[in-house]
Design an enzyme around this catalytic site. Structure first.
Site, PDB file in Angstrom:
ATOM      1  CD1 TRP A  91      44.998  19.143  19.008  1.00 38.47           C
ATOM      2  CD2 TRP A  91      43.334  17.852  19.783  1.00 38.47           C
ATOM      3  NE1 TRP A  91      45.554  17.940  19.386  1.00 38.47           N
ATOM      4  CE2 TRP A  91      44.551  17.127  19.858  1.00 38.47           C
ATOM      5  CE3 TRP A  91      42.152  17.249  20.194  1.00 38.47           C
ATOM      6  CZ2 TRP A  91      44.610  15.823  20.353  1.00 38.47           C
ATOM      7  CZ3 TRP A  91      42.211  15.950  20.679  1.00 38.47           C
ATOM      8  CH2 TRP A  91      43.425  15.248  20.758  1.00 38.47           C
ATOM      9  CG  LEU A  92      44.769  23.638  23.793  1.00 44.19           C
ATOM     10  CD1 LEU A  92      44.851  24.050  25.253  1.00 44.19           C
ATOM     11  CD2 LEU A  92      45.153  24.802  22.887  1.00 44.19           C
TER      12      LEU A  92
ATOM     13  CG  ASP B 132      38.893  18.977  38.989  1.00 41.11           C
ATOM     14  OD1 ASP B 132      39.538  18.404  39.887  1.00 41.11           O
ATOM     15  OD2 ASP B 132      38.234  18.352  38.132  1.00 41.11           O
TER      16      ASP B 132
END
Length: 283
Positions: free
Chosen positions: A89-90, A191
């Site tokens: 998780w950032l 992307d």
């Protein structure tokens, strides 16, 4: 709800979770344990098999370049009809002074390291589209045969484009040697729109959801401007570190054709018109 089969494989006793909004492709969740927080993505296993295995490989490729922060892929697998990817998780924060410049500089450094060929050692995905990364010696060969023509044919077969559009796509591909400047292959995120970017508490950038390959670096630049949201400081820092060749702004539609073809394939609507507008000048 996260299926019990996935929770059992994750082996995170006592974990709580809530859905994370946003995104059109996967079901996403934030998982909390007593010690840390994780990001979990879930999708059906078929027909897009190995979707998250390929995403994990792309994250490792970007991390290995040593220029940009990405979430560490921690575990992925298949549980019943679903596949999943557990990520670090950032914590996202607002950019601070020089955050955008740091992104531009880091991306330029990554692009500045030449790669051995156009393509990649393995195929992967752009969203749900299977990317054929079979190596090629030149950018025109790769962009034509691995990117533009397969999507244009698929859209024509589905009745979203017509035979004239497909012929225009062929004409576009024939002119690629004169449209793009000759440059060495570069590792590209693949992307790089603003929805796949965040800034960490210290202001540094981090990228996620890659569709990596060795391609023309202008593909990443075109993607940054397709949906907007990139600060001018990003472009200034990039140009100062690794200047783009003259005419790059006029080439933006050519780099954006591939993601627009993908969006036409996924969503139809005005993306079909956008594709036709680009191809019309090659009739």
């Amino acid at each position: 709800m996260i299926p019990d089969a996935i929770l059992n494989q994750l082996e995170l006793p006592g974990a709580t979770y809530e859905p994370v909004p946003g995104g059109d492709i996967n079901r996403s969740y934030c998982l909390h344990t007593a010690h840390t927080t994780y990001f979990l993505k879930i999708n059906r296993h078929h027909p897009h098999t190995r979707l998250f295995e390929k995403e994990a490989a792309g994250l490792r490729e970007l991390a290995g370049a040593g220029m940009l922060r990405v979430p560490a892929p921690l575990k992925w697998g298949v549980a019943g009809p679903d596949q999943y990817l557990l990520l670090e998780w950032l914590h996202a924060c607002a950019p601070v002074q020089h955050s955008w410049e740091a992104l531009g500089l880091s991306l330029a450094k990554m692009h500045g390291k030449p790669q051995p060929f156009f393509g990649l050692a393995e195929d992967n995905y752009l969203a749900l589209w299977p990317q054929d990364n079979t190596p090629a010696d030149t950018w025109p060969e790769f962009y034509s045969n691995r990117r533009i023509i397969p999507l244009a044919r698929s859209l024509t077969d589905a009745g979203k484009l017509n035979k004239a559009d497909l012929a225009n796509a062929g004409n576009f591909c024939k002119r690629l040697p004169e449209l793009f400047p000759d440059e060495p292959p570069a590792l590209v995120h693949g992307d790089l729109w603003n929805g796949n970017l965040l800034f960490l508490p210290d202001g540094s950038p981090a990228l996620f959801d890659p569709a990596v390959y060795y391609g023309h670096r202008e593909m990443d630049i075109g993607m940054t401007s397709l949906f907007g949201g990139f600060d001018t400081g990003f472009y200034k820092a990039y140009h100062q570190s690794y200047p783009l060749q003259p005419g790059w702004e006029q080439r933006l539609p050519y780099t954006q054709l591939y993601p627009l073809l993908l969006h036409a394939w996924l969503f139809g609507g005005h993306y079909i018109r956008d594709v036709r507008n680009i191809l019309a000048s090659f009739s």
